[in-house]
Design a protein around this motif. Structure first.
Motif, PDB file in Angstrom:
ATOM      1  N   GLU A   1      73.025  -0.496  -3.079  1.00  0.00           N
ATOM      2  CA  GLU A   1      73.999  -1.301  -2.346  1.00  0.00           C
ATOM      3  C   GLU A   1      75.287  -1.363  -3.153  1.00  0.00           C
ATOM      4  OE1 GLU A   1      73.854  -2.500   0.613  1.00  0.00           O
ATOM      5  OE2 GLU A   1      71.758  -2.045   1.058  1.00  0.00           O
ATOM      6  N   ASP A   2      76.218  -0.510  -2.807  1.00  0.00           N
ATOM      7  CA  ASP A   2      77.487  -0.413  -3.525  1.00  0.00           C
ATOM      8  C   ASP A   2      78.592  -0.216  -2.492  1.00  0.00           C
ATOM      9  OD1 ASP A   2      79.796   0.562  -4.873  1.00  0.00           O
ATOM     10  OD2 ASP A   2      78.561   1.237  -6.555  1.00  0.00           O
ATOM     11  N   PRO A   3      79.511  -1.180  -2.343  1.00  0.00           N
ATOM     12  CA  PRO A   3      80.565  -1.061  -1.329  1.00  0.00           C
ATOM     13  C   PRO A   3      81.408   0.200  -1.487  1.00  0.00           C
ATOM     14  CG  PRO A   3      80.492  -3.287  -2.213  1.00  0.00           C
ATOM     15  CD  PRO A   3      79.568  -2.468  -3.059  1.00  0.00           C
ATOM     16  N   THR A   4      81.637   0.624  -2.719  1.00  0.00           N
ATOM     17  CA  THR A   4      82.437   1.826  -2.937  1.00  0.00           C
ATOM     18  C   THR A   4      81.717   3.058  -2.420  1.00  0.00           C
ATOM     19  OG1 THR A   4      83.475   0.851  -4.887  1.00  0.00           O
ATOM     20  CG2 THR A   4      83.607   3.243  -4.657  1.00  0.00           C
TER      21      THR A   4
ATOM     22  N   ASN B   1      77.752  16.706   3.580  1.00  0.00           N
ATOM     23  CA  ASN B   1      76.441  16.396   3.005  1.00  0.00           C
ATOM     24  C   ASN B   1      76.372  14.954   2.518  1.00  0.00           C
ATOM     25  OD1 ASN B   1      74.519  18.757   2.927  1.00  0.00           O
ATOM     26  ND2 ASN B   1      76.367  19.751   2.169  1.00  0.00           N
ATOM     27  N   VAL B   2      77.453  14.449   1.938  1.00  0.00           N
ATOM     28  CA  VAL B   2      77.486  13.037   1.532  1.00  0.00           C
ATOM     29  C   VAL B   2      77.335  12.153   2.766  1.00  0.00           C
ATOM     30  CG1 VAL B   2      78.911  11.204   0.525  1.00  0.00           C
ATOM     31  CG2 VAL B   2      78.863  13.471  -0.539  1.00  0.00           C
ATOM     32  N   PHE B   3      78.024  12.502   3.835  1.00  0.00           N
ATOM     33  CA  PHE B   3      77.937  11.732   5.081  1.00  0.00           C
ATOM     34  C   PHE B   3      76.519  11.774   5.658  1.00  0.00           C
ATOM     35  CE2 PHE B   3      78.367  11.977   9.832  1.00  0.00           C
ATOM     36  CZ  PHE B   3      78.624  10.633  10.047  1.00  0.00           C
ATOM     37  N   LEU B   4      75.964  12.972   5.787  1.00  0.00           N
ATOM     38  CA  LEU B   4      74.643  13.134   6.395  1.00  0.00           C
ATOM     39  C   LEU B   4      73.552  12.416   5.602  1.00  0.00           C
ATOM     40  CD1 LEU B   4      72.686  14.558   8.399  1.00  0.00           C
ATOM     41  CD2 LEU B   4      72.699  16.517   6.838  1.00  0.00           C
ATOM     42  N   TYR B   5      73.505  12.669   4.304  1.00  0.00           N
ATOM     43  CA  TYR B   5      72.434  12.100   3.499  1.00  0.00           C
ATOM     44  C   TYR B   5      72.707  10.647   3.132  1.00  0.00           C
ATOM     45  CZ  TYR B   5      70.676  16.841   3.288  1.00  0.00           C
ATOM     46  OH  TYR B   5      70.182  18.084   3.633  1.00  0.00           O
ATOM     47  N   GLY B   6      73.987  10.270   3.117  1.00  0.00           N
ATOM     48  CA  GLY B   6      74.301   8.862   2.900  1.00  0.00           C
ATOM     49  C   GLY B   6      73.761   7.995   4.020  1.00  0.00           C
TER      50      GLY B   6
ATOM     51  N   TYR C   1      75.985   9.477  -9.011  1.00  0.00           N
ATOM     52  CA  TYR C   1      75.105   9.007  -7.941  1.00  0.00           C
ATOM     53  C   TYR C   1      75.443   9.699  -6.618  1.00  0.00           C
ATOM     54  CZ  TYR C   1      73.132   6.042  -4.339  1.00  0.00           C
ATOM     55  OH  TYR C   1      72.453   5.599  -3.242  1.00  0.00           O
ATOM     56  N   LEU C   2      76.732   9.797  -6.286  1.00  0.00           N
ATOM     57  CA  LEU C   2      77.146  10.462  -5.048  1.00  0.00           C
ATOM     58  C   LEU C   2      76.738  11.930  -5.051  1.00  0.00           C
ATOM     59  CD1 LEU C   2      80.654   8.856  -4.523  1.00  0.00           C
ATOM     60  CD2 LEU C   2      78.766   8.774  -2.875  1.00  0.00           C
ATOM     61  N   LEU C   3      76.833  12.548  -6.203  1.00  0.00           N
ATOM     62  CA  LEU C   3      76.426  13.951  -6.313  1.00  0.00           C
ATOM     63  C   LEU C   3      74.933  14.087  -6.041  1.00  0.00           C
ATOM     64  CD1 LEU C   3      77.473  16.797  -7.068  1.00  0.00           C
ATOM     65  CD2 LEU C   3      76.745  16.328  -9.407  1.00  0.00           C
ATOM     66  N   THR C   4      74.131  13.201  -6.632  1.00  0.00           N
ATOM     67  CA  THR C   4      72.686  13.248  -6.387  1.00  0.00           C
ATOM     68  C   THR C   4      72.382  12.948  -4.929  1.00  0.00           C
ATOM     69  OG1 THR C   4      72.284  12.497  -8.652  1.00  0.00           O
ATOM     70  CG2 THR C   4      70.464  12.316  -7.107  1.00  0.00           C
ATOM     71  N   LEU C   5      73.068  11.947  -4.382  1.00  0.00           N
ATOM     72  CA  LEU C   5      72.873  11.561  -2.985  1.00  0.00           C
ATOM     73  C   LEU C   5      73.137  12.727  -2.039  1.00  0.00           C
ATOM     74  CD1 LEU C   5      74.043   8.344  -1.230  1.00  0.00           C
ATOM     75  CD2 LEU C   5      74.894  10.511  -0.378  1.00  0.00           C
ATOM     76  N   SER C   6      74.109  13.581  -2.374  1.00  0.00           N
ATOM     77  CA  SER C   6      74.507  14.676  -1.488  1.00  0.00           C
ATOM     78  C   SER C   6      73.520  15.833  -1.475  1.00  0.00           C
ATOM     79  CB  SER C   6      75.888  15.201  -1.895  1.00  0.00           C
ATOM     80  OG  SER C   6      75.826  15.896  -3.129  1.00  0.00           O
ATOM     81  N   ARG C   7      72.464  15.777  -2.303  1.00  0.00           N
ATOM     82  CA  ARG C   7      71.426  16.814  -2.362  1.00  0.00           C
ATOM     83  C   ARG C   7      72.024  18.197  -2.660  1.00  0.00           C
ATOM     84  NH1 ARG C   7      69.843  12.202  -0.326  1.00  0.00           N
ATOM     85  NH2 ARG C   7      68.144  12.097   1.187  1.00  0.00           N
ATOM     86  N   PRO C   8      72.561  18.422  -3.873  1.00  0.00           N
ATOM     87  CA  PRO C   8      73.196  19.719  -4.178  1.00  0.00           C
ATOM     88  C   PRO C   8      72.330  20.931  -3.857  1.00  0.00           C
ATOM     89  CG  PRO C   8      73.642  18.156  -5.936  1.00  0.00           C
ATOM     90  CD  PRO C   8      72.659  17.491  -5.018  1.00  0.00           C
ATOM     91  N   ARG C   9      71.012  20.805  -4.012  1.00  0.00           N
ATOM     92  CA  ARG C   9      70.129  21.927  -3.690  1.00  0.00           C
ATOM     93  C   ARG C   9      70.256  22.344  -2.228  1.00  0.00           C
ATOM     94  NH1 ARG C   9      65.194  23.084  -6.578  1.00  0.00           N
ATOM     95  NH2 ARG C   9      65.218  22.174  -8.653  1.00  0.00           N
TER      96      ARG C   9
ATOM     97  N   VAL D   1      80.917   7.253   1.933  1.00  0.00           N
ATOM     98  CA  VAL D   1      80.093   7.839   2.991  1.00  0.00           C
ATOM     99  C   VAL D   1      80.811   7.745   4.339  1.00  0.00           C
ATOM    100  CG1 VAL D   1      77.940   7.618   4.296  1.00  0.00           C
ATOM    101  CG2 VAL D   1      77.912   7.441   1.794  1.00  0.00           C
ATOM    102  N   VAL D   2      81.325   6.553   4.645  1.00  0.00           N
ATOM    103  CA  VAL D   2      82.052   6.366   5.910  1.00  0.00           C
ATOM    104  C   VAL D   2      83.329   7.203   5.920  1.00  0.00           C
ATOM    105  CG1 VAL D   2      83.300   4.696   7.335  1.00  0.00           C
ATOM    106  CG2 VAL D   2      81.107   4.064   6.298  1.00  0.00           C
ATOM    107  N   GLY D   3      84.037   7.218   4.793  1.00  0.00           N
ATOM    108  CA  GLY D   3      85.282   7.977   4.716  1.00  0.00           C
ATOM    109  C   GLY D   3      85.070   9.457   4.924  1.00  0.00           C
ATOM    110  N   PHE D   4      83.997  10.010   4.350  1.00  0.00           N
ATOM    111  CA  PHE D   4      83.722  11.428   4.541  1.00  0.00           C
ATOM    112  C   PHE D   4      83.319  11.720   5.988  1.00  0.00           C
ATOM    113  CE2 PHE D   4      82.739  12.632  -0.146  1.00  0.00           C
ATOM    114  CZ  PHE D   4      84.104  12.810  -0.365  1.00  0.00           C
ATOM    115  N   GLY D   5      82.683  10.749   6.633  1.00  0.00           N
ATOM    116  CA  GLY D   5      82.402  10.925   8.060  1.00  0.00           C
ATOM    117  C   GLY D   5      83.681  10.959   8.871  1.00  0.00           C
TER     118      GLY D   5
END
Length: 278
Positions: A85-88, A55-60, A7-15, A93-97
């Motif tokens: 809605e997943d606390p992890t 990218n995880v931070f931005l798109y998250g 899910y995180l990989l998809t969220l980060s928009r690899p393209r 997302v916050v951690g990568f920011g």
């Protein structure tokens, strides 16, 4: 665990990973004086951070604050993820920011305004109180955030600010690129009550806006180097071709990561040529 990672990989928009990291690959060869400066304890971590964590931070952040809007967006649930809605996931997302703070420690002070600008715009593009993405034309202008990692990298390796012409030209390029990407979202955004540059202008005039932005970018880059301006002319030519053809704009939108990577590769090779043969 594997489900969250997917899910995180998809969220980060690899393209689109290279939309943040690519400007670093372009900027560094133009900022260093020899090949010894290409791969260093500064350039490699910067590239790595802006390739995935940023990218995880931005798109998250984007997906968190667009969760309600994205219900109407057909792009979600396929190539792009709908927010869960997943606390992890939220913690990642916050951690990568927060990890971005390390980029300030890596770089000299001349880079800091560009890094600060990136993190400010990355958050406020989607998040309240400013939420630029729901303000016509501010949504377009704020997408200059994509070239700021490259500006920071250039400043880090050269010790000076990037040429103002290169910054202005690249900023105009991002404005065109962002607004073109918003064309497929016109109807879903209108259905959700979201106002953007594209929803205000409509499809026809949004094409015209992109054309103007990319023509202006090419003209400004010509003042930096004629060869750069000639290369950037490809963008207004392509967008005009898409507009005049029967190609679905949503389909064309998914071609642009490859197109942008090709142009960025040519720019990077130009910088390397300067180092090796100038």
């Amino acid at each position: 665990m594997l489900g969250r990672l997917r899910y995180l990989l998809t969220l980060s928009r690899p393209r689109f990973w290279l939309y943040l990291a690519g400007p670093i690959a372009v900027a560094v060869p133009f900022g260093v004086s020899s090949t010894d400066g290409l791969f260093t304890p500064v350039t490699l971590p910067l590239f790595a951070y802006f390739l995935l964590p940023a990218n995880v931070f931005l798109y998250g952040i984007n997906d968190v604050f667009d969760a309600d809007v994205d219900v109407e967006n057909p792009k979600k649930g396929g190539r792009e993820a709908r927010w869960k809605e997943d606390p992890t996931v939220s913690a990642v997302v916050v951690g990568f920011g927060l990890l971005g703070i390390a980029t300030f420690a890596l770089t000299p002070r001349v880079s800091w305004p560009y890094l600060a600008g990136f993190f400010f715009l990355a958050a406020q593009y989607s998040a309240p109180p400013l939420r630029f993405k729901t303000t016509p034309f501010a949504d377009s202008v704020s997408n200059g955030l994509y070239i700021l990692p490259g500006a920071a990298a250039y400043a880090a390796v050269s010790g000076v600010h990037p040429p103002i012409g290169a910054l202005a030209g690249a900023w105009l390029w991002t404005m065109g690129m962002h607004t073109f990407s918003a064309i497929p979202d016109i109807e879903p955004d209108r259905a959700a009550g979201i106002r953007t540059t594209a929803t205000v202008l409509g499809e026809r005039w949004t094409f015209a806006y992109c054309l103007v932005c990319w023509l202006a970018a090419a003209a400004v880059f010509t003042l930096v180097d004629l060869r750069l301006g000639l290369l950037l002319v490809a963008y207004p030519v392509v967008v005009l071709a898409v507009f005049r053809s029967d190609i679905d704009v949503e389909r064309a939108y998914w071609w642009y990561p490859a197109f942008n990577t090709a142009v960025g590769t040519l720019l990077t090779l130009g910088g390397l040529w300067r180092l090796l043969y100038a």
